[in-house]
Design a protein around this motif. Structure first.
Motif, PDB file in Angstrom:
ATOM      1  N   THR A 151       0.748  -0.995  -0.102  1.00  0.00           N
ATOM      2  CA  THR A 151       0.376  -0.018   0.012  1.00  0.00           C
ATOM      3  C   THR A 151       0.667   1.124   0.035  1.00  0.00           C
ATOM      4  OG1 THR A 151       0.125   0.295   2.406  1.00  0.00           O
ATOM      5  CG2 THR A 151      -1.658  -1.229   0.988  1.00  0.00           C
ATOM      6  N   SER A 152       2.203   1.244  -0.252  1.00  0.00           N
ATOM      7  CA  SER A 152       3.252   2.094   0.599  1.00  0.00           C
ATOM      8  C   SER A 152       3.233   2.314  -1.119  1.00  0.00           C
ATOM      9  CB  SER A 152       4.450   1.673   1.331  1.00  0.00           C
ATOM     10  OG  SER A 152       5.462   0.759   0.392  1.00  0.00           O
ATOM     11  N   GLY A 153       3.159   1.990  -2.297  1.00  0.00           N
ATOM     12  CA  GLY A 153       3.714   2.567  -3.596  1.00  0.00           C
ATOM     13  C   GLY A 153       5.574   2.942  -3.768  1.00  0.00           C
ATOM     14  N   ALA A 154       5.667   1.341  -2.558  1.00  0.00           N
ATOM     15  CA  ALA A 154       7.257   1.130  -2.776  1.00  0.00           C
ATOM     16  C   ALA A 154       7.474   0.425  -4.132  1.00  0.00           C
ATOM     17  CB  ALA A 154       7.643   0.912  -1.641  1.00  0.00           C
ATOM     18  N   PRO A 155       9.156   0.385  -4.126  1.00  0.00           N
ATOM     19  CA  PRO A 155       9.319   0.214  -5.457  1.00  0.00           C
ATOM     20  C   PRO A 155       9.270  -1.485  -5.495  1.00  0.00           C
ATOM     21  CG  PRO A 155      11.316   1.528  -5.156  1.00  0.00           C
ATOM     22  CD  PRO A 155      10.148   1.936  -4.161  1.00  0.00           C
ATOM     23  N   ILE A 156       9.459  -2.224  -6.675  1.00  0.00           N
ATOM     24  CA  ILE A 156      10.523  -3.860  -6.340  1.00  0.00           C
ATOM     25  C   ILE A 156      11.755  -4.095  -7.183  1.00  0.00           C
ATOM     26  CG2 ILE A 156      10.351  -5.883  -6.219  1.00  0.00           C
ATOM     27  CD1 ILE A 156       7.190  -5.502  -5.908  1.00  0.00           C
ATOM     28  N   TYR A 157      12.582  -3.830  -6.011  1.00  0.00           N
ATOM     29  CA  TYR A 157      13.497  -4.213  -7.506  1.00  0.00           C
ATOM     30  C   TYR A 157      13.910  -6.101  -7.467  1.00  0.00           C
ATOM     31  CZ  TYR A 157      15.338   0.693  -6.183  1.00  0.00           C
ATOM     32  OH  TYR A 157      14.887   1.467  -5.337  1.00  0.00           O
ATOM     33  N   ILE A 158      14.209  -5.520  -8.849  1.00  0.00           N
ATOM     34  CA  ILE A 158      14.872  -7.690  -9.265  1.00  0.00           C
ATOM     35  C   ILE A 158      15.764  -7.577  -9.887  1.00  0.00           C
ATOM     36  CG2 ILE A 158      14.712  -8.984 -10.985  1.00  0.00           C
ATOM     37  CD1 ILE A 158      12.361  -8.509  -9.337  1.00  0.00           C
ATOM     38  N   ILE A 159      16.808  -8.157  -9.189  1.00  0.00           N
ATOM     39  CA  ILE A 159      18.416  -8.230  -9.913  1.00  0.00           C
ATOM     40  C   ILE A 159      17.976  -9.478 -10.379  1.00  0.00           C
ATOM     41  CG2 ILE A 159      20.919  -8.484  -8.372  1.00  0.00           C
ATOM     42  CD1 ILE A 159      19.961  -6.731  -6.297  1.00  0.00           C
ATOM     43  N   PRO A 160      18.695  -9.881 -11.411  1.00  0.00           N
ATOM     44  CA  PRO A 160      19.177 -10.904 -12.497  1.00  0.00           C
ATOM     45  C   PRO A 160      20.443 -11.812 -11.772  1.00  0.00           C
ATOM     46  CG  PRO A 160      18.440  -9.195 -14.116  1.00  0.00           C
ATOM     47  CD  PRO A 160      18.903  -8.595 -13.245  1.00  0.00           C
ATOM     48  N   GLY A 161      20.485 -13.105 -12.084  1.00  0.00           N
ATOM     49  CA  GLY A 161      21.903 -13.772 -11.618  1.00  0.00           C
ATOM     50  C   GLY A 161      22.782 -13.912 -12.871  1.00  0.00           C
ATOM     51  N   GLY A 162      23.781 -13.643 -12.620  1.00  0.00           N
ATOM     52  CA  GLY A 162      24.592 -13.340 -13.978  1.00  0.00           C
ATOM     53  C   GLY A 162      25.478 -15.254 -14.147  1.00  0.00           C
ATOM     54  N   GLU A 163      26.913 -14.761 -14.343  1.00  0.00           N
ATOM     55  CA  GLU A 163      27.056 -16.093 -15.129  1.00  0.00           C
ATOM     56  C   GLU A 163      28.070 -17.140 -13.500  1.00  0.00           C
ATOM     57  OE1 GLU A 163      30.043 -12.846 -15.712  1.00  0.00           O
ATOM     58  OE2 GLU A 163      28.445 -12.989 -15.352  1.00  0.00           O
ATOM     59  N   ALA A 164      27.026 -16.911 -12.842  1.00  0.00           N
ATOM     60  CA  ALA A 164      27.719 -17.688 -11.438  1.00  0.00           C
ATOM     61  C   ALA A 164      26.833 -17.470 -10.258  1.00  0.00           C
ATOM     62  CB  ALA A 164      29.445 -16.493 -11.343  1.00  0.00           C
ATOM     63  N   PRO A 165      26.951 -18.854  -9.891  1.00  0.00           N
ATOM     64  CA  PRO A 165      26.363 -18.978  -8.288  1.00  0.00           C
ATOM     65  C   PRO A 165      25.626 -17.313  -7.919  1.00  0.00           C
ATOM     66  CG  PRO A 165      27.611 -20.522  -8.790  1.00  0.00           C
ATOM     67  CD  PRO A 165      28.138 -19.698  -9.536  1.00  0.00           C
TER      68      PRO A 165
ATOM     69  N   ALA B 149      11.799  -0.249  -0.519  1.00  0.00           N
ATOM     70  CA  ALA B 149      12.227  -1.530  -1.548  1.00  0.00           C
ATOM     71  C   ALA B 149      12.061  -2.732  -0.988  1.00  0.00           C
ATOM     72  CB  ALA B 149      12.868  -0.893  -3.467  1.00  0.00           C
ATOM     73  N   LEU B 150      11.680  -3.519  -1.703  1.00  0.00           N
ATOM     74  CA  LEU B 150      11.642  -4.761  -1.944  1.00  0.00           C
ATOM     75  C   LEU B 150      12.613  -5.121  -2.885  1.00  0.00           C
ATOM     76  CD1 LEU B 150      10.671  -7.984  -0.867  1.00  0.00           C
ATOM     77  CD2 LEU B 150       9.286  -7.934  -2.539  1.00  0.00           C
ATOM     78  N   VAL B 151      13.711  -6.335  -2.219  1.00  0.00           N
ATOM     79  CA  VAL B 151      14.641  -6.612  -3.315  1.00  0.00           C
ATOM     80  C   VAL B 151      14.493  -8.304  -3.436  1.00  0.00           C
ATOM     81  CG1 VAL B 151      17.191  -6.622  -3.732  1.00  0.00           C
ATOM     82  CG2 VAL B 151      16.181  -4.999  -2.292  1.00  0.00           C
ATOM     83  N   VAL B 152      15.082  -8.857  -4.758  1.00  0.00           N
ATOM     84  CA  VAL B 152      14.532 -10.288  -5.129  1.00  0.00           C
ATOM     85  C   VAL B 152      15.708 -10.174  -6.118  1.00  0.00           C
ATOM     86  CG1 VAL B 152      13.400 -11.793  -5.695  1.00  0.00           C
ATOM     87  CG2 VAL B 152      11.899  -9.793  -4.682  1.00  0.00           C
ATOM     88  N   SER B 153      16.380 -12.107  -5.934  1.00  0.00           N
ATOM     89  CA  SER B 153      17.598 -11.746  -6.848  1.00  0.00           C
ATOM     90  C   SER B 153      17.385 -13.283  -7.469  1.00  0.00           C
ATOM     91  CB  SER B 153      19.170 -12.264  -6.511  1.00  0.00           C
ATOM     92  OG  SER B 153      19.719 -11.995  -7.401  1.00  0.00           O
ATOM     93  N   THR B 154      17.824 -13.906  -8.820  1.00  0.00           N
ATOM     94  CA  THR B 154      17.508 -15.130  -8.911  1.00  0.00           C
ATOM     95  C   THR B 154      18.562 -15.630 -10.011  1.00  0.00           C
ATOM     96  OG1 THR B 154      15.724 -16.660  -9.916  1.00  0.00           O
ATOM     97  CG2 THR B 154      16.239 -14.608 -11.198  1.00  0.00           C
ATOM     98  N   GLU B 155      19.059 -16.894  -9.409  1.00  0.00           N
ATOM     99  CA  GLU B 155      20.196 -16.918 -10.501  1.00  0.00           C
ATOM    100  C   GLU B 155      19.513 -17.809 -11.994  1.00  0.00           C
ATOM    101  OE1 GLU B 155      23.198 -20.042  -7.538  1.00  0.00           O
ATOM    102  OE2 GLU B 155      21.487 -21.174  -8.397  1.00  0.00           O
ATOM    103  N   HIS B 156      20.736 -17.031 -12.241  1.00  0.00           N
ATOM    104  CA  HIS B 156      20.792 -17.988 -13.976  1.00  0.00           C
ATOM    105  C   HIS B 156      20.157 -19.208 -13.927  1.00  0.00           C
ATOM    106  CE1 HIS B 156      21.196 -17.652 -18.639  1.00  0.00           C
ATOM    107  NE2 HIS B 156      21.331 -16.406 -18.213  1.00  0.00           N
TER     108      HIS B 156
END
Length: 469
Positions: A85-99, A119-126
């Motif tokens: 409800t805050s309007g705060a952003p969501i940050y997505i970080i793609p995984g690169g060429e490593a674990p 913000a909320l931060v989420v990263s996923t492994e490639h």
């Protein structure tokens, strides 16, 4: 609609102040790009635990509705998340060429920005790196599903599932951040899936695929010359001498190289010599040092002054845990061969496949009489093409030639001339990878370019005490 001028921020050689200037500019520019976001989608299976880890089932083939699925590892940081409800952003970080690890959401610059913006931060492994493997891992029949396009679709799934799981509203805009290869993914996600994210930060992103990456060595020469002209000249001369010695008919010259610089065995053929000289061969431990900026280049030049270029190169090219540099083309090909169980060569095989099938990034020399370069003058695109054909000839359908692959990739995405909006391109003046990013005249409308004097992804970490505000 907000229009961002294609502007350039430049800073001189004061690394701490430089990094802070870049970070401040990125914060300001990302803030201005945040707008409305699409409505949340229904979650397809994101699993989240209280410890900050998560997992995401994705199709092996996003183009096949009947495709089997496998699981990507991910991490999240909701410490500063102000809620839907805050309007705060969501940050997505793609995984690169490593674990990846939990540090991907706590110890990189987006975590600092998240603290400022709630913000909320989420990263996923490639896909097909680290723990994010299909059942047959990196067998030949799995490699056709290891593509930039499939990785982008994984990110689309991640955004939809994260929005649904955290009950995001249209006011919670999604911004994708990445540096280096992950910066390329950030740019392409924004370019090809504009409704999924509203803005991107593409740091030091090599957008241009190439099988003739001569600028890598010339930029590193400039980095050395900025520290010491004598250091640069001696280093280039020594590397050129090693290259010439390996390709000479003199057995004693070749023996001097193998004994002095720790080759794994004798070098008797052209292919073996170029295996030693290629970007992942003898100089592989040195390149990351030189591309990291003045704080790392200066100690190398100090070593050249103290021990001579040969002594410094011997010290900086030692391969920890391996003990020697590759000297056999056939052994090098076999090292990264197909396998269906976990292997220390997983990361190398996966990234080499991406290079051979689409990106190239083949560091080449400038040849005799060419511009001064840290890359051996005799390493050329032909060796990389021969390596790719030998290493991945068993993959079906047969991948295109290396030169054909990089041309096709650039046709699809525009190379250094992306068709993109609301994207911040961060580049370093002495970062060789930034030479494949958009130049000041190639930045698309409604995007911007931030340039700093420093090495590869020097701005990407958390701010340190003493950094300028």
């Amino acid at each position: 609609m907000l229009t961002l001028d294609s502007r350039v921020l430049r800073a001189k050689r004061r690394p701490k102040a430089t990094d802070a200037m870049v970070r401040s500019a990125v914060v300001a520019l990302v803030a201005t790009t945040i707008g409305s976001a699409p409505a949340a989608a229904v979650a397809a299976g994101l699993r989240v635990d209280a410890a900050g880890t998560c997992s995401l089932p994705v199709p092996l083939d996003h183009g096949d509705a009947e495709s089997p699925t496998f699981t990507l590892r991910c991490f999240y940081n909701a410490e500063h998340w102000q809620g839907p409800t805050s309007g705060a952003p969501i940050y997505i970080i793609p995984g690169g060429e490593a674990p990846i690890s939990s540090a991907s959401v706590t110890s990189l610059y987006p975590a600092h920005s998240a603290q400022l913006r709630g913000a909320l931060v989420v990263s996923t492994e490639h896909r097909m790196f680290g723990d994010s493997m299909p059942p047959r891992r990196l067998a030949n029949d799995m490699l056709p599903f290891l593509t930039v396009e499939q990785a982008i679709q994984d990110l689309v799934h991640l955004v939809a599932d994260v929005r649904a799981y955290f009950n995001a509203t249209a006011a919670n805009s999604v911004v994708v951040w990445g540096c280096s290869y992950a910066g390329l993914l950030a740019s392409l996600l924004k370019e090809t899936m504009d409704g999924v994210v509203v803005a991107a930060v593409a740091g030091n992103a090599p957008l241009e695929a190439t099988d003739d990456f001569q600028s890598y060595g010339t930029v590193l020469h400039a980095a050395l010359a900025n520290s010491s002209a004598v250091c640069a000249a001696q280093t280039v001369a020594t590397i050129a001498n090693v290259s010439a010695s390996l390709l000479s008919p003199s057995k004693s010259a070749r023996r001097w190289v193998t004994q002095t610089f720790g080759a794994c065995g004798p070098i008797d053929t052209r292919l073996d010599a170029l295996t030693f000289l290629n970007m992942y061969g003898w100089l592989d431990p040195l390149y990351p040092v030189l591309q990291s900026g003045p704080a790392h280049v200066d100690p190398f030049c100090d070593a050249v002054t103290k021990d001579g270029a040969v002594g410094a190169l011997v010290s900086y090219t030692q391969r920890k845990g391996v003990g020697c540099s590759p000297s056999s083309f056939q052994t090098w090909v076999a090292t990264f061969g197909p396998h269906t169980s976990a292997s220390p060569t997983d990361t190398g095989r996966a990234f080499l496949w991406l290079l051979c099938s689409s990106l190239g990034y083949s560091v080449t020399g400038t040849g005799a009489g060419g511009a001064a370069s840290v890359a051996p003058p005799d390493i050329d695109s032909q060796w990389y093409g021969e390596y790719c054909a030998a290493a991945f000839g068993g993959v079906s359908p047969t991948p295109p030639t290396l030169s054909g692959a990089v041309r096709g990739f650039n046709r699809r995405y525009g190379g250094q001339r992306p068709n993109n909006t609301r994207t911040v391109y961060v580049v370093g003046d002495v970062d060789p990878w930034s030479s494949l990013a958009p130049s000041a005249t190639e930045v698309p409308a409604e995007s911007c370019r931030v340039a700093y004097f420093g090495g590869h992804c020097a701005w990407w970490g958390l701010p340190k005490a003493g950094d300028a505000p």
